[in-house]
Each structure stands twice: as structure tokens, then as C-alpha cells.
Design a protein around this motif. Structure first.
Motif, PDB file in Angstrom:
ATOM      1  N   ASP A 101      -0.568  -2.184  -2.684  1.00  0.00           N
ATOM      2  CA  ASP A 101      -0.097  -3.347  -3.404  1.00  0.00           C
ATOM      3  C   ASP A 101       0.836  -4.122  -2.478  1.00  0.00           C
ATOM      4  N   PHE A 102       0.828  -5.452  -2.540  1.00  0.00           N
ATOM      5  CA  PHE A 102       1.782  -6.133  -1.679  1.00  0.00           C
ATOM      6  C   PHE A 102       2.238  -7.445  -2.282  1.00  0.00           C
ATOM      7  N   CYS A 150       5.279  -4.032   0.660  1.00  0.00           N
ATOM      8  CA  CYS A 150       3.988  -3.370   0.489  1.00  0.00           C
ATOM      9  C   CYS A 150       4.207  -1.981  -0.066  1.00  0.00           C
ATOM     10  N   LEU A 169       6.798  -0.274   2.351  1.00  0.00           N
ATOM     11  CA  LEU A 169       7.079  -1.023   3.573  1.00  0.00           C
ATOM     12  C   LEU A 169       7.763  -2.316   3.177  1.00  0.00           C
TER      13      LEU A 169
END
Lengths: 115, 151
Positions: free
Chosen positions: A2-3, A20, A27
Motif C-alpha cells: 500500500d502506498f 509505503c 517505508l
């Protein structure tokens, strides 16, 4: 996976933030310089005590900026409190490392968090 | 802290549209994010390309969405020789370092690569690398290099 990508303005500098979510890591990229900058890795360590301990280290780039470590530490603590045990990889490419800028980054990430 | 309704709607829409693995290109401000997936020999390969003005971050996933090992690679002086370093993981499994090096060789870009492709699959590695290079060329991110590339 997912981002989310967004742009914020911190202390007059345009900051691109990308978040992310992977299976085992989060991240976070916050950049004002057009590159990823310093990359830090923060993880929670399972110990015998009730209070979790966190290990934060700079793995690429500037290793002598304590404010960057503090930023990563705040975020991994927030992740841990939210119940996730995933590690955090955070990359900070900032023009200044003042407390205000980093507070801005932390609040932008928490506001739009993926955990 | 109360959030305004329109912001929540926009955020939900952004996240749900980002879950579509179909050549999705999103512009997060100065950042362009491209995601796509391909199936190779019953293995799903996932790619995420994040373009920053001076650098490119690439994630390659094989079946799972784990981050994998991270490498940094760039042309360095003198003579634009390629340097690669492992940032996270990569002690015993350095599949990604070869890929990172060849990506920079073929595209001339400054790259951070996160790769979770397993180490004993050279065919998969080669396929993934080929798809990624083609995509980077297609998106126009590559820099023209003076000398021809040699594999």
C-alpha cells in the motif's frame, strides 16, 4: 502493498513525503533535496521486560545527526503503540535538521499513517 | 483531533486507487510513483518505481510484499564506474546487488533497490530485471549513456 504520496511545506521548503506499507516493514521517505538522503532503520526488539526497546540506526548517509535518529525513534514508537511489530525504514533528505522541520515531518507522517 | 470529511474521502480514494496493480502512475507532488505486476512461470512479480528528481527507488517483490534487501547503486567518479552497496540485509543473499549494478549500467541512474527475489532463481532474476529496464525506458526515466551497454 500500500502506498501514499503527498507534498507538505515545512519551514518554507517543499517536502515530498511518501509512505509505503510492506508485509514486514513500513517505508517513509521525506525529501526536500530530490534524493532519498539519509536512510535509517528502526526496529522494536522483543526483550524480557514489559517496556519494549527500540534499535534505531543510520544505515546510509549522515551518521552524526541526532535529530534524524530522534525522528525515526518517535515514529517507531508510534508504530509500536499502534500495535504493529513491523520495522521502519525511513529516508530523510532534508535541507535542515532543525527540531521544527523534523516535528513537521513526524506530524505529517502520523497524520497520514498507514498503520 | 477531528479530521474534515473531504480530507478523509480524498485519502481513502488515494489509498484504494493505489491498490490497483495495473500500470498505475500517481503523482505525489514532485514524486512519480508507478506500480505494476506481471506473472512469470506462475510466480507473481510486483514492481514499484518511485521517481525523485535526482534518484529512483525501486521495489521488486516476488509473490509476497516483503521489503527484502536494500541496495544503493550509482555511477561514481572516475569514469562513471558503478558502485553498489548493501544497505539492509544482503549478507548471504545478494541477488539484488547484481540487479542493482546492471540497472545502473543500463540506465545511468542513481538507484536504491529493494528486492526480495529468492537467490537461487537466475531465470526469475533475469526476467524481473528485463521487465524493470523496459519499464524504466518506457517511462522515459533513463539517461542516454555515451558507451553501449554490455551485459
Amino acid at each position: 502493498m500500500d502506498f501514499l504520496g503527498l507534498t507538505k511545506c515545512a519551514q518554507g521548503n517543499k517536502t515530498d513525503v511518501v509512505l509505503c506499507s510492506y508485509d514486514d516493514h513500513f517505508l517513509v521517505i521525506a525529501t526536500q533535496i530530490g534524493a532519498m538522503g539519509t536512510i535509517l532503520h528502526a526496529r522494536k526488539e522483543e526483550g524480557v521486560s514489559i517496556e519494549p526497546t527500540f534499535n534505531v540506526s543510520a544505515v546510509f548517509g549522515k551518521r552524526d545527526e541526532p535529530m534524524l535518529l530522534a525522528c525515526a525513534r518517535q515514529l517507531i514508537q508510534h508504530i509500536s503503540i499502534s500495535g504493529s511489530s513491523r520495522s521502519l525504514v525511513i529516508s530523510l533528505g532534508l535541507k535542515d535538521h532543525s527540531a521544527e522541520t523534523l516535528k513537521g515531518v513526524v506530524s505529517a507522517v502520523i497524520e497520514n499513517r498507514l498503520w | 483531533m477531528a479530521r474534515e470529511e473531504p480530507d478523509v474521502e480524498a485519502l481513502n480514494e488515494a489509498i484504494s486507487s493505489a491498490l490497483v496493480f495495473n500500470d498505475e502512475v500517481k503523482d505525489g507532488g514532485g514524486v512519480q510513483i508507478t506500480c505494476f505486476s506481471e506473472v512469470v512461470n506462475d510466480v507473481a512479480l510486483h514492481f514499484q518505481i518511485l521517481r525523485l528528481p535526482k534518484q529512483i527507488y525501486v521495489w521488486m517483490g516476488c509473490d509476497s510484499a516483503k521489503l527484502g534487501h536494500i541496495y544503493a547503486a550509482a555511477p561514481t567518479r572516475p569514469k562513471d564506474m558503478i558502485s553498489v552497496t548493501s544497505i539492509l540485509g544482503g549478507a548471504s543473499d545478494n541477488t539484488g546487488s547484481g540487479i542493482a549494478r546492471r540497472l545502473v549500467l543500463k540506465t545511468g541512474l542513481n538507484i536504491i533497490l529493494a528486492c526480495n527475489i529468492p537467490k537461487n532463481s537466475p531465470m526469475l532474476e533475469a526476467e524481473a530485471e528485463k521487465m524493470l529496464v523496459q519499464k524504466l525506458i518506457q517511462l522515459g526515466y533513463t539517461r542516454a549513456k555515451a558507451e553501449g551497454s554490455s551485459s
